[in-house]
Design a protein around this motif. Structure first.
Motif, mmCIF file in Angstrom:
data_model
loop_
_atom_site.group_PDB
_atom_site.id
_atom_site.type_symbol
_atom_site.label_atom_id
_atom_site.label_comp_id
_atom_site.label_asym_id
_atom_site.label_seq_id
_atom_site.Cartn_x
_atom_site.Cartn_y
_atom_site.Cartn_z
ATOM 1 N N GLN A 76 0.838 -1.201 0.000
ATOM 2 C CA GLN A 76 0.000 0.000 0.000
ATOM 3 C C GLN A 76 0.874 1.252 0.000
ATOM 4 O O GLN A 76 0.590 2.210 -0.711
ATOM 5 N N ARG A 77 1.939 1.244 0.789
ATOM 6 C CA ARG A 77 2.842 2.392 0.832
ATOM 7 C C ARG A 77 3.524 2.595 -0.519
ATOM 8 O O ARG A 77 3.650 3.712 -1.003
ATOM 9 N N ARG A 78 3.956 1.498 -1.147
ATOM 10 C CA ARG A 78 4.579 1.600 -2.470
ATOM 11 C C ARG A 78 3.595 2.150 -3.499
ATOM 12 O O ARG A 78 3.956 2.965 -4.344
ATOM 13 N N ALA A 79 2.346 1.686 -3.440
ATOM 14 C CA ALA A 79 1.336 2.159 -4.387
ATOM 15 C C ALA A 79 1.072 3.647 -4.191
ATOM 16 O O ALA A 79 0.965 4.404 -5.165
ATOM 17 N N SER A 80 0.975 4.097 -2.947
ATOM 18 C CA SER A 80 0.731 5.524 -2.710
ATOM 19 C C SER A 80 1.935 6.363 -3.128
ATOM 20 O O SER A 80 1.773 7.450 -3.678
ATOM 21 N N ASP A 81 3.152 5.860 -2.908
ATOM 22 C CA ASP A 81 4.346 6.571 -3.364
ATOM 23 C C ASP A 81 4.370 6.660 -4.885
ATOM 24 O O ASP A 81 4.714 7.694 -5.457
ATOM 25 N N TYR A 82 4.004 5.567 -5.542
ATOM 26 C CA TYR A 82 3.965 5.560 -7.003
ATOM 27 C C TYR A 82 2.923 6.547 -7.525
ATOM 28 O O TYR A 82 3.185 7.291 -8.466
ATOM 29 N N GLU A 83 1.743 6.554 -6.914
ATOM 30 C CA GLU A 83 0.694 7.486 -7.342
ATOM 31 C C GLU A 83 1.132 8.929 -7.126
ATOM 32 O O GLU A 83 0.866 9.793 -7.966
ATOM 33 N N ALA A 84 1.803 9.201 -6.024
ATOM 34 C CA ALA A 84 2.276 10.559 -5.755
ATOM 35 C C ALA A 84 3.324 10.975 -6.780
ATOM 36 O O ALA A 84 3.296 12.107 -7.289
ATOM 37 N N SER A 85 4.245 10.077 -7.111
ATOM 38 C CA SER A 85 5.266 10.426 -8.106
ATOM 39 C C SER A 85 4.652 10.556 -9.493
ATOM 40 O O SER A 85 5.076 11.393 -10.289
ATOM 41 N N ALA A 86 3.626 9.755 -9.793
ATOM 42 C CA ALA A 86 2.947 9.868 -11.087
ATOM 43 C C ALA A 86 2.179 11.183 -11.176
ATOM 44 O O ALA A 86 2.087 11.790 -12.241
ATOM 45 N N ALA A 87 1.645 11.658 -10.055
ATOM 46 C CA ALA A 87 0.927 12.936 -10.052
ATOM 47 C C ALA A 87 1.897 14.097 -10.188
ATOM 48 O O ALA A 87 1.569 15.121 -10.798
ATOM 49 N N ARG A 88 3.104 13.963 -9.651
ATOM 50 C CA ARG A 88 4.098 15.033 -9.753
ATOM 51 C C ARG A 88 4.727 15.095 -11.130
ATOM 52 O O ARG A 88 5.163 16.157 -11.564
ATOM 53 N N ALA A 89 4.810 13.994 -11.850
ATOM 54 C CA ALA A 89 5.488 13.946 -13.142
ATOM 55 C C ALA A 89 4.870 14.913 -14.155
ATOM 56 O O ALA A 89 5.599 15.658 -14.803
ATOM 57 N N PRO A 90 3.532 14.964 -14.340
ATOM 58 C CA PRO A 90 2.979 15.922 -15.298
ATOM 59 C C PRO A 90 3.235 17.376 -14.877
ATOM 60 O O PRO A 90 3.462 18.232 -15.714
#
Length: 134
Positions: A76-90
C-alpha cells in the motif's frame, strides 16, 4: 499472469527454497557433526541435527509469517508513493516546458555569449587579422 512469467516465478521460488535448505543443512552439519570416522551418525549427532533443523524451520516460519503480515502495508505504501510520483510527473514536465530555453555558450541561442572573433573590435570586423594586409 503469463505462462512464462509464472514459470520464472516458480523457478525463483524453487531456487530460494533450495538456498534456504542448503544453508540450513550446512549450518546444522557444522554445528552437530564432529566425527567423520563412521558411516552412520551417532545418537547425539542425530538428536542435535533434528533439534537444529527444527529450530531453523520454526524460525523461518515465524519470519515468513511476519513478512506476510507486513506485506499488505508495504504494498500500500509503495502504491501511494507511485501514485504521488505519477501525479508530480505531469506537473514537473509542464513546468519544464514553460520555462524559457537557455542556450549553451557558443551555440548561437538567445542567451549565447558573442563570439569574440565575429564581433567587431575597435578597428572593425577582422581588421588587423593576419593575411588581410591591414
Amino acid at each position: 499472469m503469463e505462462p512464462g512469467a509464472e514459470h520464472q516465478q516458480q523457478l525463483r521460488s524453487l531456487r530460494d527454497f533450495l538456498m534456504v535448505y542448503n544453508r540450513m543443512t550446512e549450518l546444522c552439519f557444522r554445528h552437530c557433526v564432529s566425527n567423520l570416522n563412521y558411516r552412520l551418525l551417532t545418537g547425539r549427532e542425530e538428536t542435535c541435527l533434528d533439534s537444529c533443523a527444527g529450530k531453523l524451520v520454526r524460525s523461518n516460519h515465524r519470519l515468513m509469517s511476519a513478512y506476510v503480515a507486513l506485506m499488505p502495508s508495504i504494498m500500500q505504501r509503495r502504491a501511494s508513493d507511485y501514485e504521488a510520483s505519477a501525479a508530480r510527473a505531469p506537473q514537473n514536465s509542464a513546468q519544464a516546458g514553460s520555462a524559457a530555453p537557455t542556450a549553451l555558450p557558443g551555440s548561437g541561442g538567445p542567451r549565447a555569449s558573442p563570439d569574440p572573433l565575429a564581433a567587431p573590435g575597435p578597428r572593425g570586423p577582422l581588421q588587423g587579422a593576419p593575411g588581410t594586409g591591414t
